[in-house]
Structures are given as C-alpha cells and as structure tokens.
Design a protein around this motif. Structure first.
Motif, PDB file in Angstrom:
ATOM      1  N   GLY A  29       0.816  -1.210   0.000  1.00 26.77           N
ATOM      2  CA  GLY A  29       0.000   0.000   0.000  1.00 26.77           C
ATOM      3  C   GLY A  29       0.850   1.261   0.000  1.00 26.77           C
ATOM      4  N   GLY A  30       1.906   1.255   0.808  1.00 25.24           N
ATOM      5  CA  GLY A  30       2.804   2.402   0.869  1.00 25.24           C
ATOM      6  C   GLY A  30       3.530   2.629  -0.441  1.00 25.24           C
ATOM      7  N   ALA A  31       3.942   1.541  -1.095  1.00 30.91           N
ATOM      8  CA  ALA A  31       4.666   1.658  -2.370  1.00 30.91           C
ATOM      9  C   ALA A  31       3.768   2.209  -3.472  1.00 30.91           C
ATOM     10  CB  ALA A  31       5.220   0.291  -2.773  1.00 30.91           C
ATOM     11  N   ILE A  32       2.550   1.702  -3.568  1.00 30.53           N
ATOM     12  CA  ILE A  32       1.620   2.175  -4.601  1.00 30.53           C
ATOM     13  C   ILE A  32       1.229   3.624  -4.345  1.00 30.53           C
ATOM     14  CG2 ILE A  32      -0.736   1.898  -5.499  1.00 30.53           C
ATOM     15  CD1 ILE A  32      -0.378  -1.126  -5.128  1.00 30.53           C
ATOM     16  N   ALA A  33       0.958   3.960  -3.091  1.00 28.19           N
ATOM     17  CA  ALA A  33       0.573   5.328  -2.744  1.00 28.19           C
ATOM     18  C   ALA A  33       1.698   6.313  -3.043  1.00 28.19           C
ATOM     19  CB  ALA A  33       0.188   5.392  -1.266  1.00 28.19           C
ATOM     20  N   THR A  34       2.937   5.909  -2.762  1.00 27.65           N
ATOM     21  CA  THR A  34       4.096   6.768  -2.999  1.00 27.65           C
ATOM     22  C   THR A  34       4.306   7.011  -4.491  1.00 27.65           C
ATOM     23  OG1 THR A  34       5.165   6.013  -0.979  1.00 27.65           O
ATOM     24  CG2 THR A  34       6.594   6.971  -2.664  1.00 27.65           C
ATOM     25  N   THR A  35       4.128   5.973  -5.282  1.00 22.50           N
ATOM     26  CA  THR A  35       4.259   6.113  -6.734  1.00 22.50           C
ATOM     27  C   THR A  35       3.228   7.096  -7.275  1.00 22.50           C
ATOM     28  OG1 THR A  35       5.063   3.823  -6.904  1.00 22.50           O
ATOM     29  CG2 THR A  35       4.244   4.850  -8.924  1.00 22.50           C
ATOM     30  N   ALA A  36       2.016   7.035  -6.743  1.00 21.63           N
ATOM     31  CA  ALA A  36       0.930   7.869  -7.244  1.00 21.63           C
ATOM     32  C   ALA A  36       1.081   9.346  -6.882  1.00 21.63           C
ATOM     33  CB  ALA A  36      -0.410   7.346  -6.715  1.00 21.63           C
ATOM     34  N   ASN A  37       1.653   9.642  -5.702  1.00 19.17           N
ATOM     35  CA  ASN A  37       1.597  11.034  -5.244  1.00 19.17           C
ATOM     36  C   ASN A  37       2.932  11.773  -5.263  1.00 19.17           C
ATOM     37  OD1 ASN A  37       3.054  10.274  -2.919  1.00 19.17           O
ATOM     38  ND2 ASN A  37       1.677  11.345  -1.539  1.00 19.17           N
ATOM     39  N   THR A  38       3.994  11.174  -5.795  1.00 22.16           N
ATOM     40  CA  THR A  38       5.302  11.828  -5.772  1.00 22.16           C
ATOM     41  C   THR A  38       5.328  13.186  -6.481  1.00 22.16           C
ATOM     42  OG1 THR A  38       6.579   9.797  -5.436  1.00 22.16           O
ATOM     43  CG2 THR A  38       7.721  11.617  -6.519  1.00 22.16           C
ATOM     44  N   PRO A  39       4.716  13.361  -7.663  1.00 23.57           N
ATOM     45  CA  PRO A  39       4.742  14.705  -8.271  1.00 23.57           C
ATOM     46  C   PRO A  39       4.168  15.789  -7.354  1.00 23.57           C
ATOM     47  CG  PRO A  39       4.067  13.086  -9.897  1.00 23.57           C
ATOM     48  CD  PRO A  39       4.100  12.372  -8.578  1.00 23.57           C
ATOM     49  N   LEU A  40       3.121  15.475  -6.630  1.00 20.66           N
ATOM     50  CA  LEU A  40       2.551  16.443  -5.691  1.00 20.66           C
ATOM     51  C   LEU A  40       3.491  16.693  -4.524  1.00 20.66           C
ATOM     52  CD1 LEU A  40      -1.140  15.184  -5.706  1.00 20.66           C
ATOM     53  CD2 LEU A  40      -0.350  17.418  -6.507  1.00 20.66           C
ATOM     54  N   ASP A  41       4.258  15.680  -4.136  1.00 26.02           N
ATOM     55  CA  ASP A  41       5.226  15.857  -3.056  1.00 26.02           C
ATOM     56  C   ASP A  41       6.369  16.764  -3.495  1.00 26.02           C
ATOM     57  OD1 ASP A  41       5.988  15.002  -0.295  1.00 26.02           O
ATOM     58  OD2 ASP A  41       7.768  14.244  -1.326  1.00 26.02           O
ATOM     59  N   VAL A  42       6.780  16.640  -4.749  1.00 17.94           N
ATOM     60  CA  VAL A  42       7.820  17.516  -5.292  1.00 17.94           C
ATOM     61  C   VAL A  42       7.345  18.973  -5.259  1.00 17.94           C
ATOM     62  CG1 VAL A  42       9.159  18.129  -7.351  1.00 17.94           C
ATOM     63  CG2 VAL A  42       8.820  15.717  -6.775  1.00 17.94           C
ATOM     64  N   VAL A  43       6.115  19.208  -5.715  1.00 13.36           N
ATOM     65  CA  VAL A  43       5.549  20.556  -5.699  1.00 13.36           C
ATOM     66  C   VAL A  43       5.472  21.086  -4.271  1.00 13.36           C
ATOM     67  CG1 VAL A  43       3.495  21.943  -6.178  1.00 13.36           C
ATOM     68  CG2 VAL A  43       4.240  20.215  -7.817  1.00 13.36           C
ATOM     69  N   LYS A  44       5.016  20.257  -3.351  1.00 10.55           N
ATOM     70  CA  LYS A  44       4.922  20.655  -1.943  1.00 10.55           C
ATOM     71  C   LYS A  44       6.271  21.095  -1.398  1.00 10.55           C
ATOM     72  CE  LYS A  44       5.533  17.882   1.347  1.00 10.55           C
ATOM     73  NZ  LYS A  44       6.473  18.595   2.246  1.00 10.55           N
ATOM     74  N   SER A  45       7.306  20.314  -1.659  1.00 12.54           N
ATOM     75  CA  SER A  45       8.644  20.643  -1.151  1.00 12.54           C
ATOM     76  C   SER A  45       9.135  21.960  -1.733  1.00 12.54           C
ATOM     77  CB  SER A  45       9.635  19.525  -1.499  1.00 12.54           C
ATOM     78  OG  SER A  45       9.306  18.330  -0.818  1.00 12.54           O
TER      79      SER A  45
END
Length: 314
Positions: A228-244
């Motif tokens: 679950g963590g791996a799939i969720a991380t793959t899906a939301n990484t672009p938003l995490d980049v923007v957040k950072s």
C-alpha cells in the motif's frame, strides 16, 4: 504444580472495534515515531533531491543556478556525510516527531470516523478509499506547519539554528501564510496517498492469507502496508515535489528556481525546464525506500500497540 491458567487462544478478528481518541493518539503516535526513527535519513535525502534544480548546463550557467550536487540516493548520502557530517541526516527530526502524535491520531481516528460517515457508499473498497483520502486531507491541516519547518531545516541552504528557531522566524517574517505554505499540494498529496494506502490495505487483507496466529497477522499486515505504501508513494510523488518546492520557496529563493505559486504552474515549469516526466518524480527512490517499508512498519506498529491497549482495557 500445574496452573489452571491456560494461554489465551488466538482468534482472528477481521472487524476489530475502532479505538477511542486517546488510544488512537498513543497507537498512532507510537507507530509514527517508530517509522521516523528508522527511516528519517531517507526523508532528508528525498527533500534534497526534490529541491535540487536540474537544468541543462548552459541554462544553469545563464540563470545562476548551482551545479547538480546529487545524482543518486547513495551519492546524496555520501555528499551530505562528507561535507556536512552524519548529524545533518537527522536535522529537523524534532518537527515530525512533535507532529506524530496529533498527526497519526488524526489519520487513524478520522479514518474510522469517515468510514462511518461514508456508510452510505455500498462498495466497501470504495468506502475505504474515500475514508482514507478524507483522513489524509484532515491530517494535512494539522501537519502542514510541521512539514514547512522540516523542509526548511532539511534544505542545504538552511541557516536556522534549530526547529524552534525555524518556526519562530517563519512566523515572525512570513506570518501564517508562511507557516502554511504549500498547504494545497500537501492536501492533495495526502488525499492521494491515504486513499491509495488504506484502499490497498483493505483489498489485500481480504485476498491474502487468513491469519492463524498473531505473528501471522502481523506478517500479513506488514505485506499489506508495504504494498500500500509503495503504490501510494508512486501515485503522489509529483505532488510531493511541488509541496517541497513551495514550502522551501522563502528559504531558498532563486536558488530553488522560484517555482510558480500554483500547483499546475510548478509542475509545468519542472517538466519543461528540468527533464520532462522524470523530473516530476524527483526523490522517488528514497521515498519508495522509506514509505514502502515505512507503510508496513506503521500499520504493524499501530495494530500491535492498539491490541495491547485493547487487552489492557478488557
């Protein structure tokens, strides 16, 4: 002398009663702190990779952007340790630790609350996704200030003395807008991550083996949480980049590339200037190393602590 007390037989309960608020604080906070203490250096590396602007050499010289320092996860670890010391890998850890109890309490307790609120949704899988996403959105409002402080502390150019100094200076110089910078991408990031995480866990628990012992249940939960963590991380990484990028904007200024103050504008700018689609997944490898196993550690720790609290109260 034989004892009349026999060990309590394990009975698998697929639908345990929801914890109350205080047990959720204890179980959720304990699970989160365990994950942070083990995985935090990977979060520092992730943030460094995401904040690094990777323009073409000619463009970099023309715009004054610093040369690329980190080309891989291992290279980033090596460079930080060599030039800044091992302690830098734990810089800013106080902020997420302080946030863990309220953040995880909100995540897990509101997840249960939203499940009840969404009882009108007939499909249990969809209900789990909706509840998880809603819990993630709620969590973002609690955790955003802590994330801003953490990102500012992790940045290579950071000049804050400590976590308290960072929080104080951000509030004094930038106000509430500064301490809540990047809130929208964090809300969306959390919604995607939590929706996918809890949705995948719900599905895998129903299709994997039926536990025959407590260790078997912990193993199944770890596998469910890891996937679950791996799939969720793959899906939301672009938003995490923007957040950072947004949360570090005031601290790094033009060195961070002055990303646009909108999610779409930042995504387009990164895509056009830093290497296309690949650039949108900056920091993905340390994120997957952290949040894949971290997702497993978190759900196992939460369930383990929750069971002990439940037994104590029986």
């Amino acid at each position: 002398m034989s004892s009349n007390t026999e060990p309590k037989k394990y009975v698998y309960n697929p639908n345990p009663k929801p914890l109350g608020l205080f047990p959720s604080v204890v179980a959720g906070g304990g699970a989160g702190v365990a994950e942070i203490l083990i995985m935090y250096p990977l979060d520092v590396v992730k943030t460094r990779l995401q904040l690094q602007v990777t323009k073409q050499a000619a463009t970099a010289v023309a715009t004054g952007v610093e040369p690329v320092l980190y080309t891989s996860v291992f290279g980033c670890f090596k460079h930080i340790i060599k030039t800044e010391g091992v302690g830098r890998l734990y810089r800013g850890i106080a902020s997420p630790i302080l946030a863990e109890a309220p953040k995880r309490a909100v995540k897990f307790s509101t997840n249960e609350t939203y499940k009840s609120l969404f009882s009108f949704i007939p499909d249990a899988q969809l209900r789990a996704v909706a509840a998880g996403a809603s819990a993630g959105i709620t969590e973002a409002f609690v955790n955003c200030p802590f994330e801003v402080v953490k990102v500012r502390m992790q940045a290579r150019q950071s000049d804050y003395k400590n976590t308290m100094d960072a929080a104080t200076r951000i509030l004094r110089n930038e106000g509430l807008g500064g301490i809540y910078s990047g809130l929208l991408p964090q809300v969306l990031r959390n919604a995607v991550w939590n929706g996918a995480y809890f949705g995948v866990i719900f599905k895998l628990k129903s299709v994997l083996w039926t536990p025959q012992s407590e260790n078997s249940e912990l193993a199944r939960n770890f596998v469910s949480g890891l996937v679950g963590g791996a799939i969720a991380t793959t899906a939301n990484t672009p938003l995490d980049v923007v957040k950072s990028r947004m949360q570090n904007l005031k601290a790094a200024g033009s060195a961070a590339g002055d990303p646009s103050p909108t999610i779409l504008g930042t995504l387009v700018k990164i895509y056009k200037e830093e290497g296309g689609v690949k650039a949108l997944w900056k920091g993905y490898i340390p994120r997957i190393y952290r949040l894949g196993p971290g997702g497993g550690i978190m759900i196992v720790a939460y369930d383990w602590i929750a069971k002990r609290i439940t037994r104590y109260n029986e």
